[in-house]
Write a protein that holds these residues in place. Structure first.
Motif, mmCIF file in Angstrom:
data_model
loop_
_atom_site.group_PDB
_atom_site.id
_atom_site.type_symbol
_atom_site.label_atom_id
_atom_site.label_comp_id
_atom_site.label_asym_id
_atom_site.label_seq_id
_atom_site.Cartn_x
_atom_site.Cartn_y
_atom_site.Cartn_z
ATOM 1 N N TRP A 1 1.014 -0.935 0.083
ATOM 2 C CA TRP A 1 0.181 -0.449 -0.160
ATOM 3 C C TRP A 1 0.775 1.063 -0.345
ATOM 4 N N SER B 1 -12.632 10.628 -8.586
ATOM 5 C CA SER B 1 -13.848 9.362 -8.084
ATOM 6 C C SER B 1 -14.279 8.223 -8.968
ATOM 7 N N THR C 1 -11.421 4.278 -1.029
ATOM 8 C CA THR C 1 -11.469 5.108 -0.454
ATOM 9 C C THR C 1 -13.178 5.688 0.199
ATOM 10 N N VAL C 2 -12.571 6.410 1.307
ATOM 11 C CA VAL C 2 -13.507 6.657 2.535
ATOM 12 C C VAL C 2 -13.929 8.439 1.442
ATOM 13 N N PRO C 3 -15.173 8.908 2.333
ATOM 14 C CA PRO C 3 -16.674 8.313 1.918
ATOM 15 C C PRO C 3 -17.381 7.435 0.942
ATOM 16 N N TRP D 1 -12.083 14.566 3.828
ATOM 17 C CA TRP D 1 -13.906 15.115 2.282
ATOM 18 C C TRP D 1 -14.646 13.661 3.467
ATOM 19 N N TRP E 1 -9.063 0.647 4.942
ATOM 20 C CA TRP E 1 -9.333 0.782 6.016
ATOM 21 C C TRP E 1 -9.780 -0.187 6.376
ATOM 22 N N CYS F 1 -10.257 11.598 8.481
ATOM 23 C CA CYS F 1 -10.554 11.828 6.260
ATOM 24 C C CYS F 1 -11.497 13.351 6.253
ATOM 25 N N GLN G 1 0.504 7.776 -3.704
ATOM 26 C CA GLN G 1 -0.712 7.978 -4.545
ATOM 27 C C GLN G 1 -0.187 8.049 -6.271
ATOM 28 N N ARG H 1 -4.109 12.852 -7.220
ATOM 29 C CA ARG H 1 -5.676 12.078 -6.378
ATOM 30 C C ARG H 1 -6.455 11.969 -7.056
ATOM 31 N N ARG I 1 -8.237 3.406 -5.803
ATOM 32 C CA ARG I 1 -8.529 2.865 -4.213
ATOM 33 C C ARG I 1 -9.360 2.664 -3.941
ATOM 34 N N GLU J 1 -17.798 10.581 -4.375
ATOM 35 C CA GLU J 1 -17.326 11.415 -3.653
ATOM 36 C C GLU J 1 -18.410 12.440 -3.096
ATOM 37 N N SER J 2 -17.249 12.614 -1.698
ATOM 38 C CA SER J 2 -17.407 14.153 -1.648
ATOM 39 C C SER J 2 -18.893 14.795 -1.415
HETATM 40 N N1 LIG Z 1 -13.017 12.522 -3.879
HETATM 41 C C1 LIG Z 1 -13.235 11.479 -2.904
HETATM 42 C C2 LIG Z 1 -11.316 11.660 -2.573
HETATM 43 C C3 LIG Z 1 -11.260 10.797 -0.962
HETATM 44 C C4 LIG Z 1 -10.126 10.269 -0.077
HETATM 45 O O1 LIG Z 1 -9.356 10.423 -0.903
HETATM 46 N N2 LIG Z 1 -9.935 9.945 0.628
HETATM 47 C C5 LIG Z 1 -9.168 9.366 1.628
HETATM 48 C C6 LIG Z 1 -9.237 9.047 3.029
HETATM 49 S S1 LIG Z 1 -9.371 10.890 3.384
HETATM 50 C C7 LIG Z 1 -9.431 7.675 1.307
HETATM 51 O O2 LIG Z 1 -9.811 6.995 1.426
HETATM 52 N N3 LIG Z 1 -7.506 6.901 0.840
HETATM 53 C C8 LIG Z 1 -6.983 5.854 1.003
HETATM 54 C C9 LIG Z 1 -6.412 5.581 0.059
HETATM 55 O O3 LIG Z 1 -5.869 6.680 -0.849
HETATM 56 O O4 LIG Z 1 -5.728 4.195 -0.498
HETATM 57 C C10 LIG Z 1 -14.709 12.419 -1.819
HETATM 58 O O5 LIG Z 1 -14.078 13.794 -1.597
HETATM 59 O O6 LIG Z 1 -14.661 11.638 -1.904
#
Ligand SMILES: N[C@@H](CCC(=O)N[C@@H](CS)C(=O)NCC(=O)O)C(=O)O
Length: 317
Positions: free
Chosen positions: A11, A28, A128-130, A62, A93, A60, A15, A25, A126, A144-145
């Motif tokens: 991991w 989404s 990601t959350v949310p 976002w 996560w 996080c 990025q 970044r 990735r 996508e938040s």
């Molecule tokens: N574009 C996404 C970005 C979400 C994002 O980058 N979340 C990060 C945490 S702050 C994440 O889950 N990262 C895990 C990874 O990159 O593997 C949003 O705004 O919802």
């Protein structure tokens, strides 16, 4: 991250980067909304639940946007939340019993990447959350938040009927341009500084961060809110970055020209927002610190700093 639905154990928090070492970044992948039929059925009382769930991390920014919007709009009773542990494990996560997170035994999954492969067995990207999850259809509605906040505010309006409007039509253009102004330079600017892999990329990001903070400090000379004279989604988007600045970004991401506490207007603005429970109860300083300082690539020993003590911590108790 996942490649063709298979979790890659190596991991890398950095990025993607460009040829100048600038952090990029991922965009989404899931950009749907909640089914209008379900919204109508809940509104008419035919069914009780929307059949959705929100997966978040308190660390996080976002994800925290979506939590604050959910609270402000009175959606807590309609949209259950699951909170992952603050540290990103080698498998991303997860639910692993960290205090303040959702207990693992309440969850049908252990890792967030399981949602992604359930939604798309060949997903590459990735995890990601949310994540706004469809508990009936077993798919990701949206990850996508920025979209999720608008879904909550606009699409779910017949459900919540809130007096709060986070993106009123008349302010929309101004909201969009404010959001754009702070996104790359500040919200993502701190990450660009923290995850820069060349000095030049870091310097560029550092300068963007403080140019924007200095502009904002002036803005709040004669404004109470980010846009117009009411609370909007722009305040949420600004707040989540400011709330993490002194406790995480200043040290770990080396954005250390000044702290938010050094800006009188920004500090007062934080105080004003934190009097609202939607902002204070969704700000978990322990998760924020533990989470950011667990990023091994930036902090190999994993030592979490004790300070700083900030005036606004008083609002969180
Ligand atoms: N574009 C996404 C970005 C979400 C994002 O980058 N979340 C990060 C945490 S702050 C994440 O889950 N990262 C895990 C990874 O990159 O593997 C949003 O705004 O919802």
């Amino acid at each position: 991250m996942l490649v063709n639905g298979v979790w890659q154990s190596k991991w890398d928090p950095v990025q993607k980067k460009d040829e100048q070492g600038r952090f990029i970044r991922q965009s989404s992948a899931f950009r749907h909304t909640i089914s209008p039929d379900r919204i109508a059925a809940v509104t008419s009382g035919d069914i009780e639940t929307l059949g959705v769930k929100l997966y978040v991390a308190y660390i996080c920014p976002w994800a925290t946007r979506t939590l604050i919007a959910r609270s402000l709009l009175g959606l807590e009773k309609y949209i259950p939340v699951s909170i992952v542990d603050p540290q990103l494990s080698d498998s991303g996560w997860r639910f692993h019993g960290y205090p303040g997170s959702t207990p693992a035994k309440q969850e049908s999954i252990t890792y967030i990447h399981q949602l992604y492969t359930e939604a798309d067995p060949d997903y590459t990207g990735r995890a990601t959350v949310p994540v706004l999850w469809d508990t009936e259809g077993h798919r990701i509605i949206n990850n996508e938040s920025a979209d999720i906040i608008r879904i909550f505010n606009h699409d779910l309006r017949p459900v919540h009927n809130s007096e709060v409007d986070l993106a009123p039509e008349l302010l929309l253009q101004e909201i969009d341009s404010f959001n754009e102004r702070i996104y790359d330079s500040l919200n993502n600017g701190v990450y660009r500084a923290g995850f820069a892999s060349t000095q030049a990329a870091y310097n560029e990001a550092y300068s963007d961060v403080f140019t924007t903070l200095e502009w904002l400090e002036k803005h709040f000379d004669n404004h109470r809110y980010a846009v117009g004279d009411q609370l909007t989604e722009s305040d949420i988007r600004l707040f989540v970055t400011l709330a993490r600045f002194d406790v995480a970004y200043y040290g770990l991401f080396k954005t250390n020209k000044a702290q938010i506490g050094d800006y009188a207007n920004l500090s007062a603005y934080m105080g004003r927002l934190l009097t609202l429970p939607a902002f204070s109860k969704n700000t978990n300083i322990d998760h924020i610190k533990t989470g950011y300082y667990s990023i091994k690539a930036l902090n190999p020993m994993g030592i979490v700093p004790e300070g700083p003590e900030l005036d606004w911590f008083g609002y969180l108790k």
